[in-house]
Design an enzyme around this catalytic site. Structure first.
Site, PDB file in Angstrom:
ATOM      1  N   GLY A  17      -3.511   3.699 -14.785  1.00  0.00           N
ATOM      2  CA  GLY A  17      -4.746   3.944 -15.531  1.00  0.00           C
ATOM      3  C   GLY A  17      -5.913   3.075 -15.114  1.00  0.00           C
ATOM      4  O   GLY A  17      -6.880   2.935 -15.867  1.00  0.00           O
ATOM      5  N   GLU A  87     -10.738   1.281  -5.916  1.00  0.00           N
ATOM      6  CA  GLU A  87      -9.790   1.169  -4.799  1.00  0.00           C
ATOM      7  C   GLU A  87     -10.201   0.056  -3.835  1.00  0.00           C
ATOM      8  O   GLU A  87     -10.290   0.233  -2.615  1.00  0.00           O
ATOM      9  CB  GLU A  87      -9.675   2.503  -4.051  1.00  0.00           C
ATOM     10  CG  GLU A  87      -9.245   3.666  -4.918  1.00  0.00           C
ATOM     11  CD  GLU A  87      -7.766   3.602  -5.320  1.00  0.00           C
ATOM     12  OE1 GLU A  87      -7.102   2.586  -5.029  1.00  0.00           O
ATOM     13  OE2 GLU A  87      -7.283   4.574  -5.929  1.00  0.00           O
TER      14      GLU A  87
END
Length: 207
Positions: A17, A87
């Protein structure tokens, strides 16, 4: 003298998440009138490259960039109050001094990404950020074997890759073996390529 920015780290394995939490914080900041730059890595092509999209389909607009130099240029193009980086592991260790510079200029930074590789090792630069951040949110996923907290994710065996829940062989079952810290397109994937595992069931190769 400009106050230093605040560093927030959102870290964990895949399926924990992280992206949803980044989106939640970005939306709150936007509602409050904060000027936000949201950055994704152009290597992640699982969905529209101009958005961050979670595994459950949530998304927000983002600027796709391929390296730290491009990120620094984008962050300096306008007077941003907050830079949110999705990321972050794809940008590599060179991201650390770039973020330090943003913080010294008074820009708040949210760094989100994997802190562990698919073979269970620390995944820089997230561990370095976690050591010096004002806030660290360490999330866990759900082990697909037993349902306990999963702090790891592992790559599905490339000779027996299965799409989760279907029993169908994955199209990338013959992908080449790549080192866990070597960043390339093989690191981008979902349930067809990776699974969440607790410490007990983590093996480094899905079974």
């Amino acid at each position: 003298m400009t106050d230093a920015g605040r560093l927030t780290v959102i870290a964990g394995p895949m399926f924990s998440g992280k992206s949803e939490e980044l989106m939640r914080r970005v939306r709150r900041a936007t509602i409050a009138g904060v000027e936000v730059l949201v950055v994704s890595h152009s290597l992640d092509t699982r969905s529209d490259i101009s958005t961050i999209t979670s595994h459950i389909g949530m998304n927000i607009p983002a600027v796709p960039l391929g390296d730290v130099e491009s990120l620094v240029e984008a962050a300096g193009a306008e007077d941003y109050d907050l830079v949110a980086i999705d990321e972050a592991q794809f940008f590599g260790p060179d991201l650390v001094p770039a973020v330090d510079d943003l913080l010294s200029r008074g820009v708040d930074v949210i760094v989100e990404g994997l802190c562990v590789t698919f073979d269970g090792a620390p995944f820089e630069p997230l561990p370095s950020f976690m050591a010096v951040a004002e806030e660290v949110l360490r999330l866990t996923a759900v082990c697909t074997v037993c349902g306990r907290d999963a702090v790891f994710h592992q790559r599905v065996d490339r000779t027996e890759a299965r799409v989760a829940g279907t029993g169908t062989a994955s199209a990338d079952s013959e992908r080449p073996t790549v080192a866990a810290t070597e960043i390339d397109a093989s690191h981008v994937g979902g349930l067809d390529s990776y699974v969440a595992r607790c410490r007990k069931h983590f093996t480094g190769v899905a079974r």
